[in-house]
Design an enzyme around this catalytic site. Structure first.
Site, PDB file in Angstrom:
ATOM      1  N   SER A 193       0.857  -1.229   0.056  1.00  0.00           N
ATOM      2  CA  SER A 193       0.085   0.102  -0.124  1.00  0.00           C
ATOM      3  C   SER A 193       0.840   1.445   0.091  1.00  0.00           C
ATOM      4  O   SER A 193       1.738   1.549  -0.913  1.00  0.00           O
ATOM      5  CB  SER A 193      -0.993  -0.041   1.125  1.00  0.00           C
ATOM      6  OG  SER A 193      -1.924   0.931   1.256  1.00  0.00           O
ATOM      7  N   ASP A 347     -10.120  -3.824  -5.048  1.00  0.00           N
ATOM      8  CA  ASP A 347      -8.922  -2.888  -4.543  1.00  0.00           C
ATOM      9  C   ASP A 347      -9.023  -1.416  -5.358  1.00  0.00           C
ATOM     10  O   ASP A 347      -8.896  -1.660  -6.614  1.00  0.00           O
ATOM     11  CB  ASP A 347      -7.778  -3.278  -4.449  1.00  0.00           C
ATOM     12  CG  ASP A 347      -6.667  -2.464  -3.691  1.00  0.00           C
ATOM     13  OD1 ASP A 347      -7.133  -1.422  -3.194  1.00  0.00           O
ATOM     14  OD2 ASP A 347      -5.693  -2.762  -3.824  1.00  0.00           O
ATOM     15  N   HIS A 377      -8.076  -4.816  -0.781  1.00  0.00           N
ATOM     16  CA  HIS A 377      -6.839  -3.966  -0.435  1.00  0.00           C
ATOM     17  C   HIS A 377      -6.762  -4.093   1.449  1.00  0.00           C
ATOM     18  O   HIS A 377      -7.435  -4.288   1.845  1.00  0.00           O
ATOM     19  CB  HIS A 377      -7.355  -2.505  -0.497  1.00  0.00           C
ATOM     20  CG  HIS A 377      -6.069  -1.671  -0.300  1.00  0.00           C
ATOM     21  ND1 HIS A 377      -4.977  -1.354  -1.126  1.00  0.00           N
ATOM     22  CD2 HIS A 377      -5.541  -1.168   0.851  1.00  0.00           C
ATOM     23  CE1 HIS A 377      -4.025  -0.712  -0.687  1.00  0.00           C
ATOM     24  NE2 HIS A 377      -4.409  -0.337   0.627  1.00  0.00           N
TER      25      HIS A 377
END
Length: 407
Positions: A193, A347, A377
């Site tokens: 991320s 995501d 995610h």
């Protein structure tokens, strides 16, 4: 009166969670648990906790007890783990940046791989403890030395603080690999991320350095790589899917850049980028570069919006590759090391990873791509976390381990 904060901390979570649970069960508009996602019932439970934490954080902030972000960090903070029978673990500082080093206890025939790990959390959340289990797993399973970096967090520390901490810690480690039994030719940067964003930025910066060994590889786990277009197909298809909603993606990017989330709506609508600049970067940031199979769940064309110069002045650093690595010039991308990119179908950041994969391949960089068809995610960050692990996340983590073993 002294007992009031303690009572609030005991009672308010129950009230907040109950309210969130009712909302989730009744189907709150704006939140979405796709039927194709891995273990949808468990993800619904995770969403309940997420909403409950946010609700309680808002209550505590309004009462003046603590900020919502502070409370969020407290809730996400992992508990201290005991010794690991297979690892030496120590907290150190690399160039004044706090790090945690994981070294396998087993003897090795030669020098090991070295993995610099940058945690996720939107540049706002996350810590060494939060990712302790992930880093232990990577070190044990790949028999590598792992260095987890505690970079400074936003909004207290704005861009480029996190990037600079990650870069400085990496350079310090690369200059001292012999102290940790690491082969200087097998150093890998890795992150998930926001950490994937930082890994990509550090890799680009080091690509042109002649005074350091070349990085062996970069591992980018559902990375966020641009803030020009929050209307790519994945942003609309997955706008309400936990753990990262479309609005929160813009919120985190603005917190990192400016220390606040003013003008979030204008950024979501695309009013923050001049038309000529949007045209310039369209060759790299465009739905046209995304394979058609990722558009079958729908594509919402970007409706023209009026450019607002005042907003651009506050966010123009979004065009810097150290903040948005997808915008790096071909001359830089061409020099990047072998890459591993993991994306998740459900995501909002999926398309960032797909677009970067194309850019790397177009520039002759070898890419290993692993796509979790049922992933969302943040799924890997939940590995062995309070009973919230997902089989798909384990598959993703093992794909990273397998890639590492190939290096």
């Amino acid at each position: 009166m002294a007992l009031l904060p303690a009572l609030l901390l005991l009672l308010l979570p129950l009230a907040a969670l109950a309210a969130a649970l009712a909302g989730v069960l009744l189907g709150l508009p704006g939140y979405d648990i796709p039927p194709g996602v891995n273990q949808p019932a468990k993800l619904r439970l995770v969403l309940t906790v997420l909403l409950g934490t946010a609700a309680l954080g808002r209550i505590l902030e309004k009462t003046g007890l603590c900020s919502q972000i502070t409370f969020g960090r407290y809730v996400r903070q992992g508990r201290k783990l005991g010794e690991d029978p297979k690892l030496f673990i120590q907290d150190l500082q690399f160039n004044k940046v706090p790090v945690r080093v994981y070294q396998p206890k087993a003897t090795s025939d030669g020098r090991r791989r070295g993995i610099i790990f940058f945690h996720g959390g939107g540049w706002v959340f996350g810590s060494l403890d939060t990712y302790e289990k992930v880093c232990r797993y990577l070190s044990r399973e790949s028999e590598s030395v792992v260095v987890s970096v505690q970079y400074r967090l936003a909004p207290e520390h704005k861009y480029p603080a996190a990037y600079e901490d990650c870069l400085n810690a990496t350079i310090d480690f690369m200059r001292n690999t012999e102290h940790y039994g690491v082969d200087p030719a097998r150093v890998i940067v890795c992150g998930d991320s926001a950490g994937g964003n930082l890994a990509a930025a550090v890799s680009q910066t080091l690509a042109g350095r002649s005074d350091l060994p070349k990085l062996r590889a970069q591992i980018l786990i559902y990375p966020g790589l641009q803030a020009l277009d929050f209307n790519l197909p994945s942003y609309h298809q997955n706008r309400g899917v936990p753990l990262l909603f479309r609005e929160r993606a813009a919120f985190f990017a603005l917190q990192y850049l400016n220390g606040h989330a003013l003008h979030m709506q204008e950024v979501l609508e695309g009013s923050h980028i001049p038309p000529d600049m949007r045209l310039k970067y369209r060759k790299w940031v465009s739905p046209d570069n995304i394979p058609e199979k990722f558009k079958v769940r729908g594509v919402k064309p970007l409706m023209p919006t009026d450019f607002i110069a005042e907003v651009y002045e506050t966010v123009k650093r979004f065009c810097e590759p150290n903040l948005c690595p997808l915008l790096a010039e071909d001359a830089v991308v061409h020099q990047l090391p072998e890459s591993f990119i993991l994306t998740c179908e459900y995501d909002v950041l999926r398309d960032d990873g797909l677009l970067y994969k194309k850019r790397l391949e177009d520039n002759g960089v070898r890419v290993t791509w692993y796509h979790l068809e049922d992933g969302f995610h943040g799924i890997i960050s939940l590995h062995d976390y309070c009973g919230f692990s997902f089989p798909s996340g384990k598959r993703g983590l093992d794909s990273v381990v397998n890639f590492l073993k190939s290096l």
